[in-house]
Scaffold this motif. Structure first.
Motif: not given
Length: 239
Positions: A32-55
């Motif tokens: 998966v790709a590295k993901t970041t949040l906007e500074p000082a934003s609340e932590i979400p309950t879920t995140l959509d993350i880009r997949v590099k390879q389905d494995a």
């Protein structure tokens, strides 16, 4: 994952081991790709993350931080660290991931509209730890995703010090001579943080724990040597 793990012993392959981004490396192990949040934003309950390879897709994202959320400044960002619950359960004693309902399956990648490639929606687990920067290193080795001892060693000690392993007194003397005060402080901060994370999260790999403890002990002794030498130099200077 095999029950038999190779012993973590220093090797001579130091080239580029200190230069790689450990969170990037951890994300690549989970495709998966590295993901970041906007500074000082609340932590979400879920995140959509880009997949590099389905494995070997992760099951969760751990939002890691080492200061309470109430004390976050305007620029603070937690580390978003992917993990798999099955690997974590096998590799660590702590219970940081909530139990899933019976019959739950691992997240499945999907194709998003108006976006190239695949994504996966992962639940996010907030986690306050003693030291956030060393968590990617701890998870790489604690989850069994990385066994290259030089990668671990070069994150903890200078190469010249590693070359004297396993002789802690010699290692500490070389480190005290080789490193300036700022370098000793930075090594001490990271190695102590890693050791506190180990005590908090309880990785099971005894060889990893032993090497991390040796690095911390060597760092502590190197700082003591530096302090003694500095004090001796001050008292020996004539008025």
């Amino acid at each position: 994952m095999s029950c038999s793990r190779p012993h973590l012993l220093p090797s001579k392959q130091y080239i580029s081991a200190e230069d790689c981004d450990l969170l990037d490396l951890l994300c690549s192990r989970f495709n998966v790709a590295k993901t970041t949040l906007e500074p000082a934003s609340e932590i979400p309950t879920t995140l959509d993350i880009r997949v590099k390879q389905d494995a070997h897709i992760p099951s969760h994202v751990i939002a890691v931080f080492d200061i309470p959320e109430s004390e976050w400044g305007s620029s603070y960002q937690p580390l978003l660290v992917p993990i798999r619950v099955d690997l974590f359960t096998r590799g660590f004693r702590s219970k940081i991931i909530p139990l899933s309902p019976p019959g739950s399956t691992f997240p499945v990648p999907y194709c998003a509209e108006n976006a190239e490639g695949q994504f996966v929606t992962l639940p996010v687990v907030p986690l306050l730890v003693p030291h956030a920067p060393s968590i990617p290193l701890l998870f790489l080795f604690g989850l069994g995703l990385e066994t290259r001892s030089h990668l671990l060693c070069c994150r903890l000690l200078p190469a010249e010090v590693i070359g004297e392993f396993p002789a802690p007194p010699t290692m500490a003397n070389i480190m005290a001579t080789l490193c300036n005060d700022e370098q000793l402080r930075e090594r001490s901060k990271f190695n102590q943080g890693l050791w506190k994370n180990i005590l908090s999260l309880g990785p099971r790999d005894p060889h990893f724990i032993e090497l991390a403890q040796t690095a911390w002990n060597v760092t502590v002794e190197a700082r003591r040597i530096r302090q003694r030498n500095t004090a001796s130099h001050i008292t020996s200077v004539p008025n």
